[in-house]
Design a protein around this motif. Sequence first.
Motif, PDB file in Angstrom:
ATOM      1  N   GLY A 141      53.122  27.374  32.246  1.00  0.00           N
ATOM      2  CA  GLY A 141      53.698  28.560  31.607  1.00  0.00           C
ATOM      3  C   GLY A 141      52.683  29.667  31.409  1.00  0.00           C
ATOM      4  O   GLY A 141      52.957  30.839  31.676  1.00  0.00           O
ATOM      5  N   THR A 142      51.486  29.298  30.966  1.00  0.00           N
ATOM      6  CA  THR A 142      50.453  30.312  30.744  1.00  0.00           C
ATOM      7  C   THR A 142      49.920  30.842  32.065  1.00  0.00           C
ATOM      8  O   THR A 142      49.613  32.028  32.180  1.00  0.00           O
ATOM      9  N   PHE A 143      49.838  29.979  33.070  1.00  0.00           N
ATOM     10  CA  PHE A 143      49.434  30.445  34.401  1.00  0.00           C
ATOM     11  C   PHE A 143      50.385  31.542  34.872  1.00  0.00           C
ATOM     12  O   PHE A 143      49.940  32.599  35.348  1.00  0.00           O
ATOM     13  N   VAL A 144      51.683  31.308  34.751  1.00  0.00           N
ATOM     14  CA  VAL A 144      52.674  32.305  35.176  1.00  0.00           C
ATOM     15  C   VAL A 144      52.482  33.609  34.407  1.00  0.00           C
ATOM     16  O   VAL A 144      52.480  34.699  34.989  1.00  0.00           O
ATOM     17  N   LEU A 145      52.313  33.512  33.086  1.00  0.00           N
ATOM     18  CA  LEU A 145      52.127  34.712  32.271  1.00  0.00           C
ATOM     19  C   LEU A 145      50.870  35.480  32.667  1.00  0.00           C
ATOM     20  O   LEU A 145      50.916  36.684  32.928  1.00  0.00           O
ATOM     21  N   VAL A 146      49.741  34.812  32.707  1.00  0.00           N
ATOM     22  CA  VAL A 146      48.465  35.494  32.967  1.00  0.00           C
ATOM     23  C   VAL A 146      48.416  36.027  34.400  1.00  0.00           C
ATOM     24  O   VAL A 146      47.950  37.142  34.638  1.00  0.00           O
ATOM     25  N   TYR A 147      48.926  35.265  35.351  1.00  0.00           N
ATOM     26  CA  TYR A 147      48.973  35.757  36.726  1.00  0.00           C
ATOM     27  C   TYR A 147      49.833  37.022  36.816  1.00  0.00           C
ATOM     28  O   TYR A 147      49.468  37.984  37.499  1.00  0.00           O
ATOM     29  N   THR A 148      50.945  37.039  36.105  1.00  0.00           N
ATOM     30  CA  THR A 148      51.811  38.222  36.101  1.00  0.00           C
ATOM     31  C   THR A 148      51.098  39.415  35.474  1.00  0.00           C
ATOM     32  O   THR A 148      51.203  40.541  35.970  1.00  0.00           O
TER      33      THR A 148
ATOM     34  N   PHE B 185      47.869  39.970  35.468  1.00  0.00           N
ATOM     35  CA  PHE B 185      46.893  40.437  36.448  1.00  0.00           C
ATOM     36  C   PHE B 185      47.567  41.206  37.580  1.00  0.00           C
ATOM     37  O   PHE B 185      47.088  42.257  37.997  1.00  0.00           O
ATOM     38  N   SER B 186      48.655  40.678  38.082  1.00  0.00           N
ATOM     39  CA  SER B 186      49.343  41.332  39.201  1.00  0.00           C
ATOM     40  C   SER B 186      49.938  42.674  38.799  1.00  0.00           C
ATOM     41  O   SER B 186      49.860  43.650  39.541  1.00  0.00           O
ATOM     42  N   ALA B 187      50.551  42.721  37.622  1.00  0.00           N
ATOM     43  CA  ALA B 187      51.227  43.944  37.186  1.00  0.00           C
ATOM     44  C   ALA B 187      50.255  45.046  36.793  1.00  0.00           C
ATOM     45  O   ALA B 187      50.603  46.223  36.836  1.00  0.00           O
ATOM     46  N   THR B 188      49.037  44.677  36.424  1.00  0.00           N
ATOM     47  CA  THR B 188      48.069  45.687  35.969  1.00  0.00           C
ATOM     48  C   THR B 188      46.897  45.846  36.934  1.00  0.00           C
ATOM     49  O   THR B 188      45.899  46.468  36.586  1.00  0.00           O
TER      50      THR B 188
ATOM     51  N   ASN C 137      47.747  49.852  41.314  1.00  0.00           N
ATOM     52  CA  ASN C 137      48.007  51.132  40.642  1.00  0.00           C
ATOM     53  C   ASN C 137      47.674  52.307  41.543  1.00  0.00           C
ATOM     54  O   ASN C 137      48.351  53.327  41.527  1.00  0.00           O
ATOM     55  N   ALA C 138      46.599  52.177  42.318  1.00  0.00           N
ATOM     56  CA  ALA C 138      46.217  53.265  43.211  1.00  0.00           C
ATOM     57  C   ALA C 138      47.288  53.487  44.284  1.00  0.00           C
ATOM     58  O   ALA C 138      47.550  54.605  44.694  1.00  0.00           O
ATOM     59  N   ARG C 139      47.916  52.401  44.710  1.00  0.00           N
ATOM     60  CA  ARG C 139      48.946  52.497  45.750  1.00  0.00           C
ATOM     61  C   ARG C 139      50.300  52.900  45.183  1.00  0.00           C
ATOM     62  O   ARG C 139      51.040  53.649  45.796  1.00  0.00           O
ATOM     63  N   ASP C 140      50.633  52.352  44.021  1.00  0.00           N
ATOM     64  CA  ASP C 140      51.948  52.590  43.420  1.00  0.00           C
ATOM     65  C   ASP C 140      51.760  53.293  42.084  1.00  0.00           C
ATOM     66  O   ASP C 140      51.528  52.645  41.073  1.00  0.00           O
ATOM     67  N   SER C 141      51.889  54.599  42.053  1.00  0.00           N
ATOM     68  CA  SER C 141      51.614  55.358  40.836  1.00  0.00           C
ATOM     69  C   SER C 141      52.573  55.023  39.706  1.00  0.00           C
ATOM     70  O   SER C 141      52.270  55.256  38.547  1.00  0.00           O
ATOM     71  N   HIS C 142      53.732  54.444  39.993  1.00  0.00           N
ATOM     72  CA  HIS C 142      54.710  54.113  38.953  1.00  0.00           C
ATOM     73  C   HIS C 142      54.415  52.780  38.265  1.00  0.00           C
ATOM     74  O   HIS C 142      55.008  52.467  37.255  1.00  0.00           O
ATOM     75  N   VAL C 143      53.486  51.992  38.787  1.00  0.00           N
ATOM     76  CA  VAL C 143      53.227  50.659  38.246  1.00  0.00           C
ATOM     77  C   VAL C 143      52.818  50.660  36.775  1.00  0.00           C
ATOM     78  O   VAL C 143      53.311  49.850  36.007  1.00  0.00           O
ATOM     79  N   PRO C 144      51.917  51.545  36.297  1.00  0.00           N
ATOM     80  CA  PRO C 144      51.548  51.491  34.881  1.00  0.00           C
ATOM     81  C   PRO C 144      52.747  51.630  33.951  1.00  0.00           C
ATOM     82  O   PRO C 144      52.789  51.027  32.899  1.00  0.00           O
TER      83      PRO C 144
ATOM     84  N   PRO D 102      57.701  43.288  34.445  1.00  0.00           N
ATOM     85  CA  PRO D 102      57.456  41.953  34.992  1.00  0.00           C
ATOM     86  C   PRO D 102      56.793  41.014  33.991  1.00  0.00           C
ATOM     87  O   PRO D 102      57.059  39.809  33.995  1.00  0.00           O
ATOM     88  N   ILE D 103      55.954  41.561  33.120  1.00  0.00           N
ATOM     89  CA  ILE D 103      55.301  40.708  32.115  1.00  0.00           C
ATOM     90  C   ILE D 103      56.347  40.162  31.147  1.00  0.00           C
ATOM     91  O   ILE D 103      56.380  38.963  30.846  1.00  0.00           O
ATOM     92  N   GLY D 104      57.238  41.024  30.665  1.00  0.00           N
ATOM     93  CA  GLY D 104      58.314  40.577  29.779  1.00  0.00           C
ATOM     94  C   GLY D 104      59.234  39.585  30.455  1.00  0.00           C
ATOM     95  O   GLY D 104      59.668  38.593  29.852  1.00  0.00           O
ATOM     96  N   PHE D 105      59.546  39.818  31.731  1.00  0.00           N
ATOM     97  CA  PHE D 105      60.407  38.894  32.462  1.00  0.00           C
ATOM     98  C   PHE D 105      59.719  37.537  32.627  1.00  0.00           C
ATOM     99  O   PHE D 105      60.357  36.492  32.499  1.00  0.00           O
ATOM    100  N   ALA D 106      58.402  37.546  32.891  1.00  0.00           N
ATOM    101  CA  ALA D 106      57.656  36.287  33.014  1.00  0.00           C
ATOM    102  C   ALA D 106      57.702  35.506  31.709  1.00  0.00           C
ATOM    103  O   ALA D 106      57.925  34.286  31.707  1.00  0.00           O
TER     104      ALA D 106
END
Length: 198
Positions: free
Chosen positions: A88-95, A97-100, A105-112, A118-122
Amino acid sequence: MLMSYDLAIIVKTGGHINPAVTLGLFVARKVSLVRAVAYMVAQCLGAIFGAGLAKSVMKHYYNTLGGGTNVVVAGNSKGAALGAEIIGTFVLVYTVFSATDPKRNARDSHVPVLAPLPIGFAVFVVHLATIPITGTGINPARSLGAAVIYNNGQVWDDQWIFWIGPFIGAVMAAAYHQYVLRAEAMKALKSFRSNSTS
C-alpha cells in the motif's frame, strides 16, 4: 488568514504529512536528513494533537470505533498485514514520485495542478484493498497519533507493522522510481541523442 497560512506551509514544505513519504523523498535525495527528521517529528506531534482533538469533540464515537487505531484485523496474520502495508505504501509513494516528477512537469505544464488527483486516487484504492487487513495504515504518524491517544487493547502490539511496513514500501518506491525508472530513462535519452547526432 488561517487558510493562507496553511497554503504557505504546504508550499514551503511540499505538503509533507506522512513520514513514509518523507523517508522516500530523503532516499531520493530530495530532502536533507535534518529536514526529514524535523518533518517526521512535526508529523507525529500533529497526528497526536489531531487524535486528541477528535477524541475531545466526539468521545462516544471515538471510543465506540476504537479511536481509529490500526490493528491487524482478525483472520489475518501479521505477515499479511506487513505485506499489505508495504504494498500500500509503495503504491502511494510511487504515485507521489510519478505525479510530482520535475521531468514530467517540464513536458506537461498541467501536471502540478493535477498532481493531487492521482495521489488521492492512489490513497483511495489502497484503502479499498487494505482496510479489511489492517484498517489501512500507510502513514506511521497517523497510526502513532491514534495509538497514543486511545492507548489500550492491542494497539501497541501491532504498532511496529505500521512503521516498518510503510518505511519498507517507501524506500522500495523511491529506489524503484529514482534508480531504476529514471536511470533507464536517462540511458534511453543518451542513446537517442547519440543516434541522432551520428
